[in-house]
Every structure is written in structure tokens, then in C-alpha cells.
Enzyme design. Sequence first.
Site, mmCIF file in Angstrom:
data_model
loop_
_atom_site.group_PDB
_atom_site.id
_atom_site.type_symbol
_atom_site.label_atom_id
_atom_site.label_comp_id
_atom_site.label_asym_id
_atom_site.label_seq_id
_atom_site.Cartn_x
_atom_site.Cartn_y
_atom_site.Cartn_z
ATOM 1 N N HIS A 66 0.478 -1.252 0.002
ATOM 2 C CA HIS A 66 -0.030 0.049 -0.073
ATOM 3 C C HIS A 66 0.593 1.251 -0.080
ATOM 4 O O HIS A 66 0.602 2.377 -0.805
ATOM 5 C CB HIS A 66 -0.728 -0.350 0.912
ATOM 6 C CG HIS A 66 -1.597 -1.150 1.093
ATOM 7 N ND1 HIS A 66 -2.564 -1.809 2.322
ATOM 8 C CD2 HIS A 66 -2.874 -1.643 0.420
ATOM 9 C CE1 HIS A 66 -3.429 -2.327 1.274
ATOM 10 N NE2 HIS A 66 -3.753 -2.236 0.702
ATOM 11 N N ASP A 141 -16.946 -0.575 -12.970
ATOM 12 C CA ASP A 141 -15.826 -0.881 -13.786
ATOM 13 C C ASP A 141 -15.208 0.092 -14.007
ATOM 14 O O ASP A 141 -15.642 0.704 -14.443
ATOM 15 C CB ASP A 141 -16.534 -1.857 -15.275
ATOM 16 C CG ASP A 141 -15.222 -2.531 -15.391
ATOM 17 O OD1 ASP A 141 -14.631 -2.742 -14.825
ATOM 18 O OD2 ASP A 141 -15.632 -3.334 -15.893
ATOM 19 N N ASP A 160 -4.470 -0.436 -8.677
ATOM 20 C CA ASP A 160 -4.376 -1.495 -7.427
ATOM 21 C C ASP A 160 -5.587 -2.593 -7.783
ATOM 22 O O ASP A 160 -6.656 -2.988 -6.889
ATOM 23 C CB ASP A 160 -4.818 -1.153 -5.699
ATOM 24 C CG ASP A 160 -4.415 -1.719 -4.427
ATOM 25 O OD1 ASP A 160 -4.244 -3.149 -4.676
ATOM 26 O OD2 ASP A 160 -5.506 -1.214 -3.821
ATOM 27 N N ASP A 163 -4.979 -9.603 -10.552
ATOM 28 C CA ASP A 163 -3.952 -10.286 -12.044
ATOM 29 C C ASP A 163 -5.197 -9.700 -12.393
ATOM 30 O O ASP A 163 -6.087 -9.983 -13.083
ATOM 31 C CB ASP A 163 -3.788 -11.526 -10.948
ATOM 32 C CG ASP A 163 -3.126 -11.599 -9.825
ATOM 33 O OD1 ASP A 163 -2.233 -10.901 -9.301
ATOM 34 O OD2 ASP A 163 -2.823 -12.922 -9.409
ATOM 35 N N PRO A 167 -12.032 -10.236 -13.283
ATOM 36 C CA PRO A 167 -12.583 -9.070 -13.639
ATOM 37 C C PRO A 167 -11.439 -8.465 -13.902
ATOM 38 O O PRO A 167 -11.918 -6.902 -13.969
ATOM 39 C CB PRO A 167 -13.545 -8.734 -13.108
ATOM 40 C CG PRO A 167 -12.851 -9.775 -11.631
ATOM 41 C CD PRO A 167 -12.474 -10.576 -12.550
HETATM 42 N N1 SAM Z 1 -3.296 -6.172 -4.021
HETATM 43 C C1 SAM Z 1 -4.029 -6.126 -5.077
HETATM 44 C C2 SAM Z 1 -2.878 -8.044 -5.534
HETATM 45 O O1 SAM Z 1 -2.161 -7.150 -5.907
HETATM 46 O O2 SAM Z 1 -2.886 -9.142 -5.206
HETATM 47 C C3 SAM Z 1 -4.937 -6.390 -4.995
HETATM 48 C C4 SAM Z 1 -5.949 -6.070 -3.683
HETATM 49 S S1 SAM Z 1 -7.801 -5.269 -4.034
HETATM 50 C C5 SAM Z 1 -8.276 -6.301 -3.506
HETATM 51 C C6 SAM Z 1 -7.941 -5.899 -6.033
HETATM 52 C C7 SAM Z 1 -9.062 -4.955 -6.253
HETATM 53 O O3 SAM Z 1 -9.389 -5.090 -7.523
HETATM 54 C C8 SAM Z 1 -10.480 -6.394 -5.934
HETATM 55 O O4 SAM Z 1 -11.249 -5.170 -4.761
HETATM 56 C C9 SAM Z 1 -10.911 -6.437 -6.885
HETATM 57 O O5 SAM Z 1 -12.838 -6.031 -6.825
HETATM 58 C C10 SAM Z 1 -11.107 -4.966 -7.860
HETATM 59 N N2 SAM Z 1 -10.846 -5.791 -9.632
HETATM 60 C C11 SAM Z 1 -10.675 -6.049 -10.223
HETATM 61 N N3 SAM Z 1 -11.003 -5.677 -11.151
HETATM 62 C C12 SAM Z 1 -11.919 -4.611 -11.190
HETATM 63 C C13 SAM Z 1 -12.618 -4.088 -12.522
HETATM 64 N N4 SAM Z 1 -12.622 -4.209 -13.611
HETATM 65 N N5 SAM Z 1 -12.598 -2.626 -11.611
HETATM 66 C C14 SAM Z 1 -12.267 -1.627 -10.651
HETATM 67 N N6 SAM Z 1 -11.641 -2.994 -10.137
HETATM 68 C C15 SAM Z 1 -11.228 -4.043 -10.051
#
Ligand code: SAM
Length: 286
Positions: A66, A141, A160, A163, A167
Site C-alpha cells: 500500500h 467497473d 490497485d 491479476d 474482472p
Molecule cells: N493488492 C492486491 C494484489 O495485487 O493482488 C490487489 C488487492 S485489491 C483487493 C484488488 C481489487 O481489484 C479487488 O477488490 C477487485 O474487486 C478489484 N477489481 C478487479 N477488477 C476490477 C475492475 N475491472 N474494476 C475495478 N476494480 C476491479
Amino acid sequence: MSLDENWFTEIHHGTGSAFSLQVKGKLDEEQSPFQKITIYDTTDWGRFMVIDGCTMVTSRDNFLYHEMMSHPVLFTHENPRHVAIIGGGDCGTLREVLKHPTVEKATQIDIDERVTRLSEVHFPELCESNGDPRAELLFDDGIKWICEAPAASLDVIIVDSTDPIGPGEVLFTPEFYKGCHEALGQRGMVVQQSESPLLHMEIIEKMHRSLRKAGFDDVRTLFFPQPIYPSGWWSATIGRKGGKIEGFREADVEQRPFQTRYYNADIHRGALAQPEFFKQAVAGWG
Ligand code: SAM
């Protein structure tokens, strides 16, 4: 996948490696419309979030990620006032961003509200700034939000995300970087978690090429340790419009009105140092 009921193990397919944490028990599990979110209590790492079988956050080591996703870009931009965080549903990046007195508004756009709601319960320390009047939490999104954002309305975008599967995949596409470029003002910066330099050079290469193609004038990758992610060595890639990434507000870092556990001026400089194999690879990408 678990080796036995007391261990969580994530196998890093195609790499001949895996990562395990000893768990005391499962605290929560939900299948949201987007992904499966699981929260464990561990023996030594505090709370632990897993999304679709991939390690996301532990209480013990999340500060590394973070802090490195937020402070290097925010101390490089001359005056970051408007910040967007794409993904980041655990809210730890938002908390770091809001430590910066220059920030007037920080909008977090995560596709999955359930990640944030579960974080509020199990990682309250990461969510402690969610009520800050400068914070806006949206559930949408990220690519849609970025492509609809008014031109030149943001100073910094922090991606953030999960992978590049599920999504999160759309957040690694040229279309997304083009949207970021348009939404950023003069000298604006985007930073995105870019996986492991040891295991995922093809992802980092694609990101460098796509950011350049989208119009970013300077592109740099910074490095930091992250024990719970594949190989334990992680990266974030930065793109900047109309300015250099090298150089930052060092005096402001020294006099920052908040505490950090990892980030400081020496760490900032060190994180930008390019390992030899990486330097050679980047030279080949043009
Ligand atoms: N630190 C983490 C890692 O590198 O593995 C990432 C943590 S954070 C919880 C990742 C977030 O990305 C998730 O909460 C997920 O819902 C969000 N996410 C995935 N695809 C997304 C999208 N298209 N738009 C917005 N948020 C998205």
C-alpha cells in the site's frame, strides 16, 4: 488449494513454486457476482484475504504494497490534488493516499462492493479513512469509469487491481491506458501493480509498450518486496505525461506529516534502481 486443513497454499502454476500460510480458521467466504472472496485467520500473519484462490492482503505485510503503490507517485507529482484508485477495495491504498495534505479528493472505484464490506469487518485498520470527507467510494467497473471521466480531471491514477485474469483483465488493456491518458492532466501519472519481475516479464513488457503507445512520455518500473505474492518480489509500473519519473519532492518526504513503515526517501531512490536484466530488457522494448 490446501495441503491440509491447517494450511492455505496458492500454487503458482507454470513457475514450479507455491506459497503457503498456516491458518487457524476460515472467518468468511462469499461468492460475489464477480469473484470468490475468502478471509482466513492465520497463526502469524493476522487476517488474510484471498480472491479466487489468489493471495491479496495480510495484516502483517500489506504496508509494503500500500505504501509503495501510493507514496512514490504522490511525492513525484508536483501537486497531486485529484486522485483515482481503480480497484483497491480493501481500502489500504486509499488510507495512504489520504495521508497527503495536497489531496483534495480521492475516488476509489472497485467493481466489487463485497471486497470493501468484508474489509470493513476484517481489516478495520485499512478502512479507517473511509469516512474522510475527501474520500469517495464507488462500485463500478474501473475501465468504464476511467473512459467516462472528464478529460484532464485527474492528477494521479493508482491501479490497485487483481491479476490480469477475471474482472481485472480489462485493466491491463491498451484501451484502459488510453482512457487513463485522457483523464490525466498535464504531468499526470498512472501507477499500476505489475506483478513479479522474476516471473511475469511478459506482463511488464506489455504494460510498458501499451503505456508508451497510449502517449505516456516516460515509463518506469519500481520494485519492492511482497512476501505473499508469487516469488516474493513485486513491482509497480508508472507512466507519466509530459514529465520525468526520476526525481521527487525529497524535502516533502523528509518533512511528511505522517508515519510510514517502509517508504522513505532512500527506499524511493532504491525502488527506482533498475536491475541489470531489467535494464537490458527495457532497452530492447524501444
Ligand atoms: N493488492 C492486491 C494484489 O495485487 O493482488 C490487489 C488487492 S485489491 C483487493 C484488488 C481489487 O481489484 C479487488 O477488490 C477487485 O474487486 C478489484 N477489481 C478487479 N477488477 C476490477 C475492475 N475491472 N474494476 C475495478 N476494480 C476491479
